[in-house]
Write an enzyme that holds these catalytic residues in place. Structure first.
Site, short mmCIF file in Angstrom:
data_model
loop_
_atom_site.label_atom_id
_atom_site.label_comp_id
_atom_site.label_asym_id
_atom_site.label_seq_id
_atom_site.Cartn_x
_atom_site.Cartn_y
_atom_site.Cartn_z
N ASP A 75 3.36 10.88 0.14
CA ASP A 75 3.02 11.74 1.28
C ASP A 75 4.24 12.35 1.95
O ASP A 75 5.38 11.98 1.66
CB ASP A 75 2.19 10.94 2.31
CG ASP A 75 2.74 9.53 2.53
OD1 ASP A 75 3.93 9.30 2.21
OD2 ASP A 75 1.98 8.66 3.00
N ASN A 144 -3.58 -0.21 10.37
CA ASN A 144 -5.00 0.18 10.39
C ASN A 144 -5.61 0.23 8.98
O ASN A 144 -6.72 0.73 8.80
CB ASN A 144 -5.17 1.56 11.07
CG ASN A 144 -4.50 2.68 10.28
OD1 ASN A 144 -3.92 2.45 9.22
ND2 ASN A 144 -4.58 3.90 10.79
N HIS A 146 -4.42 1.93 6.35
CA HIS A 146 -4.25 3.15 5.54
C HIS A 146 -3.32 2.89 4.35
O HIS A 146 -2.46 2.03 4.39
CB HIS A 146 -3.78 4.35 6.38
CG HIS A 146 -2.35 4.33 6.82
ND1 HIS A 146 -1.90 5.00 7.94
CD2 HIS A 146 -1.24 3.74 6.31
CE1 HIS A 146 -0.61 4.83 8.07
NE2 HIS A 146 -0.18 4.06 7.11
N GLU A 151 -6.32 7.83 6.27
CA GLU A 151 -6.61 7.13 7.52
C GLU A 151 -8.06 6.64 7.55
O GLU A 151 -8.92 7.17 6.84
CB GLU A 151 -6.37 8.10 8.69
CG GLU A 151 -4.94 8.62 8.77
CD GLU A 151 -3.92 7.59 9.26
OE1 GLU A 151 -4.13 6.38 9.05
OE2 GLU A 151 -2.91 8.00 9.84
C1 F6R Z 1 4.50 5.86 3.47
C2 F6R Z 1 3.06 5.60 3.50
C3 F6R Z 1 2.43 4.70 4.51
C4 F6R Z 1 3.24 3.43 4.79
C5 F6R Z 1 2.56 2.59 5.85
C6 F6R Z 1 3.38 1.36 6.21
O1 F6R Z 1 4.83 6.75 2.44
O2 F6R Z 1 2.38 6.16 2.71
O3 F6R Z 1 1.15 4.35 4.07
O4 F6R Z 1 3.38 2.70 3.60
O5 F6R Z 1 2.38 3.35 7.00
O6 F6R Z 1 4.56 1.76 6.83
P1 F6R Z 1 5.72 0.73 7.13
O7 F6R Z 1 6.25 0.29 5.82
O8 F6R Z 1 6.75 1.53 7.90
O9 F6R Z 1 5.13 -0.38 7.92
#
Ligand code: F6R
Length: 255
Positions: A75, A144, A146, A151
């Protein structure tokens, strides 16, 4: 290290973040040692930073090479310029690409400045398809639930698409920005179908903040309100978690 086998999912519970990073990197390194033209799906955020450090170390010491490797990131914020230090393009260069022997032409991240996000999304899926799909998709998980920026919602979006970020994601990611107002409210993300088409999914999580999401992803009902729960339908999932992130899962399994 403790191993939990849940049908299609192998869960490795490791002591701490260092062990998690080493385990994650060793799984990716094993693929690179056996498949020189491997296709990696990559993630950003805090979780994979240790894995990238370890991969850089292994590359510098000659244990692995990225010369024939292709990468596709999950992403990118939208809109955001590559020169913005918070862009995922910038993150990948800083944390991995600038330090390894990869051909930059083989690295792919959704374009956060694309004029037409719909076109950008469909051409991204097309690129992933035309290379024959992703061998290992590295994933983090949002508090959450995702994965990528898929989301909580009413549906599992199959394809790469532009998305409105959840309030909780904006709050969680504010730590990377000067203030919550600076966090972009939209992103382009691989869809659930794109993610699920990878041959192996490797999801990493550390810290207490992820404990509920990990439990619900693996033991809860499969539902779009908990997007990561779809992993229960993939045939080859590896989850590496530290003891804090595994705490609720382990407690529920004991009951
Ligand atoms: C990042 C992504 C997100 C993160 C998730 C966890 O490319 O796709 O899904 O993996 O938000 O983020 P962290 O590792 O910062 O807790």
């Amino acid at each position: 290290m403790k191993t939990i086998n849940l049908n299609n999912v192998t869960v490795f519970v490791v002591k701490d973040y260092k062990a998690l990073s080493e385990k994650g990197a060793s799984i990716i390194a094993a693929l690179l040692m056996t498949k020189k033209d491997a296709v990696l799906g990559l993630a950003t955020g805090s979780t994979p930073q240790g894995v990238y450090e370890e991969l850089v170390r292994m590359n510098k010491s000659g244990e692995i090479t990225f010369k024939g490797v292709h990468t596709y990131n999950l992403d990118e914020y939208y809109p955001i310029d590559k020169s913005n230090a918070q862009s995922y393009d910038y993150f990948m260069k800083e944390n991995l690409f600038n330090h390894i022997d990869i051909d930059m032409a083989n690295t792919h991240i959704p374009n956060g400045m694309a004029e037409n996000s719909t076109k950008e999304s469909s051409s991204y899926d097309q690129k992933v398809r035309s290379i024959g799909g992703v061998d290992i998709q590295l994933l983090g998980i949002g508090s959450n639930g995702h994965i990528g920026f898929n989301e909580p919602g009413d549906v599992f979006e199959p394809m790469t698409h532009r998305v409105q970020l959840d309030e909780r994601t904006i709050k969680d990611n504010a730590r990377f920005f000067g203030s919550i107002e600076e966090v972009p409210t939209e992103a382009i993300t691989m869809g659930i179908g794109t993610i699920m088409s990878a041959k192996v999914l490797l999801l990493l999580a550390n810290g207490e903040k992820k404990a509920t999401a990990i439990k619900e992803m693996l033991l809860g009902k499969v539902k779009p309100r908990m997007q990561a729960s779809i992993l229960q339908f993939h045939k080859n999932v590896i989850v590496v978690v530290d003891e804090s992130a595994a705490s609720e899962l382990i407690a529920e399994l004991k009951e």
